[in-house]
Design a protein around this motif. Structure first.
Motif, PDB file in Angstrom:
ATOM      1  N   ALA A  86     -13.861 -11.866  -0.300  1.00 57.65           N
ATOM      2  CA  ALA A  86     -12.748 -11.010   0.113  1.00 57.65           C
ATOM      3  C   ALA A  86     -12.140 -11.454   1.434  1.00 57.65           C
ATOM      4  N   GLN A  87     -10.811 -11.462   1.485  1.00 56.10           N
ATOM      5  CA  GLN A  87     -10.084 -11.782   2.701  1.00 56.10           C
ATOM      6  C   GLN A  87      -8.918 -10.821   2.872  1.00 56.10           C
ATOM      7  N   LEU A  88      -8.536 -10.593   4.114  1.00 54.08           N
ATOM      8  CA  LEU A  88      -7.472  -9.642   4.425  1.00 54.08           C
ATOM      9  C   LEU A  88      -6.117 -10.345   4.365  1.00 54.08           C
ATOM     10  N   LEU A  89      -5.748 -10.784   3.181  1.00 54.90           N
ATOM     11  CA  LEU A  89      -4.488 -11.490   2.998  1.00 54.90           C
ATOM     12  C   LEU A  89      -3.423 -10.514   2.514  1.00 54.90           C
ATOM     13  N   PRO A  90      -2.190 -10.642   2.996  1.00 57.96           N
ATOM     14  CA  PRO A  90      -1.151  -9.674   2.639  1.00 57.96           C
ATOM     15  C   PRO A  90      -0.682  -9.832   1.206  1.00 57.96           C
ATOM     16  N   PRO A  91      -0.616  -8.744   0.460  1.00 58.28           N
ATOM     17  CA  PRO A  91       0.027  -8.790  -0.856  1.00 58.28           C
ATOM     18  C   PRO A  91       1.540  -8.839  -0.670  1.00 58.28           C
ATOM     19  N   PRO A  92       2.299  -9.081  -1.712  1.00 55.89           N
ATOM     20  CA  PRO A  92       3.758  -9.075  -1.578  1.00 55.89           C
ATOM     21  C   PRO A  92       4.247  -7.742  -1.022  1.00 55.89           C
ATOM     22  N   ALA A  93       5.135  -7.802  -0.051  1.00 55.38           N
ATOM     23  CA  ALA A  93       5.604  -6.589   0.615  1.00 55.38           C
ATOM     24  C   ALA A  93       6.793  -5.994  -0.120  1.00 55.38           C
ATOM     25  N   SER A  94       6.812  -4.662  -0.187  1.00 53.89           N
ATOM     26  CA  SER A  94       7.999  -3.970  -0.657  1.00 53.89           C
ATOM     27  C   SER A  94       9.011  -3.965   0.486  1.00 53.89           C
ATOM     28  N   PRO A  95      10.281  -3.632   0.229  1.00 57.56           N
ATOM     29  CA  PRO A  95      11.286  -3.655   1.306  1.00 57.56           C
ATOM     30  C   PRO A  95      10.908  -2.808   2.515  1.00 57.56           C
ATOM     31  N   ASP A  96      10.203  -1.705   2.287  1.00 52.46           N
ATOM     32  CA  ASP A  96       9.812  -0.821   3.389  1.00 52.46           C
ATOM     33  C   ASP A  96       8.305  -0.814   3.602  1.00 52.46           C
ATOM     34  N   GLY A  97       7.600  -1.860   3.181  1.00 49.33           N
ATOM     35  CA  GLY A  97       6.156  -1.888   3.294  1.00 49.33           C
ATOM     36  C   GLY A  97       5.692  -1.820   4.737  1.00 49.33           C
ATOM     37  N   ARG A  98       4.772  -0.896   5.013  1.00 45.66           N
ATOM     38  CA  ARG A  98       4.301  -0.688   6.384  1.00 45.66           C
ATOM     39  C   ARG A  98       2.803  -0.936   6.486  1.00 45.66           C
ATOM     40  N   LEU A  99       2.402  -1.478   7.608  1.00 48.21           N
ATOM     41  CA  LEU A  99       0.992  -1.663   7.936  1.00 48.21           C
ATOM     42  C   LEU A  99       0.745  -1.117   9.333  1.00 48.21           C
ATOM     43  N   VAL A 100      -0.117  -0.108   9.413  1.00 42.18           N
ATOM     44  CA  VAL A 100      -0.575   0.426  10.696  1.00 42.18           C
ATOM     45  C   VAL A 100      -1.963  -0.146  10.951  1.00 42.18           C
ATOM     46  N   TRP A 101      -2.107  -0.915  12.025  1.00 41.48           N
ATOM     47  CA  TRP A 101      -3.352  -1.625  12.351  1.00 41.48           C
ATOM     48  C   TRP A 101      -3.883  -1.057  13.660  1.00 41.48           C
TER      49      TRP A 101
END
Length: 284
Positions: A202-217
């Motif tokens: 497992a790796q923390l790789l980004p999936p394809p983003a939607s136009p408004d895809g948000r990530l809070v880290w």
């Protein structure tokens, strides 16, 4: 008075398997979003239960519907930890996401979130492959590599055996046992080879983003001048480059998932609620 969460067992398949869940119904009529919490690995789950409960209640009070699920072999769900596989855990996250969408019809059009802690972030990312809707992510202290988490877990067994006088080569021996299909007993948990194999990949790789895809880290630190690690900064850059709208913050507080006593991080609770509300609060 804060409503109590609804506790229930979610059926899984035709064999009577069940997953224990807590559903926190959103307060108020305005839908803000749906949130599925994905807990961390092994004992970190137990250490984090209080913080997960406090955050779930805070999000519900802010208008989010929240579902907490105990994955296969964890908590009060069916099976033992030794029965678990990485694929089964990913399937549980997808099951929880679909249930929440169907159950909470009032929030069906609101932004869905997968909120993970440590290894739960890795599971959340992998679970999106197979969901029929785009999701946002909230990461608490995300593990960027499952291989590193597995190494840390195996070191607990190595340390215990060295205390009893064992010699060198212990780590290689443990990995060989897993490779030949032998489960390992580590700190009260039975680690099955198929779970170890999935975690290591497992790796923390980004999936394809939607136009408004948000990530809070969000990460916690007790340092006077906290900074993200170079590994975290590189991972964040990958997500930005993939089109995700990133909100990365360092918060003052203890590493509650590994402290000896149960700890709280109030600043993390308020930062999480604020971050998930940000888009909703902006005027049209």
């Amino acid at each position: 008075m804060t409503p109590r969460p609804e506790a229930f067992f979610l059926p899984v398949g035709p064999d009577g398997d069940q997953r224990f869940c807590l559903f926190h119904r959103a307060h108020g009529p305005a839908p803000r979003g749906r949130v599925v919490y994905v807990h961390p690995f092994a004992e970190e789950m137990n250490k984090s239960r209080r913080m997960a409960a406090l955050q779930s209640r805070a999000l519900a009070a802010a208008g989010f519907s929240v579902l907490q699920i105990d994955l296969l072999g964890c908590g009060d769900s069916s099976g033992d930890f030794g029965d678990a596989s990485w694929a089964a855990w990913v399937a549980d996250v997808r099951l929880a996401s679909r249930w929440l969408r169907e159950r909470d019809a009032a929030h069906a059009a609101a932004p869905p979130w997968l909120w993970g802690l440590r290894a739960g972030c890795l599971l959340a990312v992998e679970a999106t492959d197979g969901l029929d809707e785009p999701v946002n992510f909230c990461f608490w202290q995300p593990a960027t590599s499952g291989k590193q988490l597995l190494q840390q877990f195996l070191r607990m067994r190595v340390a215990a055996e060295m205390m009893s006088g064992a010699g060198k080569g212990l780590m290689e021996d443990l990995r060989q046992q897993l490779a030949t299909g032998t489960a390992l007993e580590i700190a009260g948990y039975r680690l099955a080879p198929r779970l170890a194999e999935g975690l290591e990949r497992a790796q923390l790789l980004p999936p394809p983003a939607s136009p408004d895809g948000r990530l809070v880290w969000l990460e916690l630190s007790t340092q006077a001048e906290p900074r993200f690690s170079p590994v975290a900064e590189q991972a964040q850059a990958r997500w930005r480059d993939a089109g995700w709208q990133l909100d990365a913050r360092l918060i003052k507080g203890p590493a509650f998932w590994q402290t000896t006593e149960i700890e709280e991080a109030p600043a993390l609770l308020s930062a999480t609620t604020s971050a998930l509300q940000t888009r909703v609060e902006q005027p049209a």
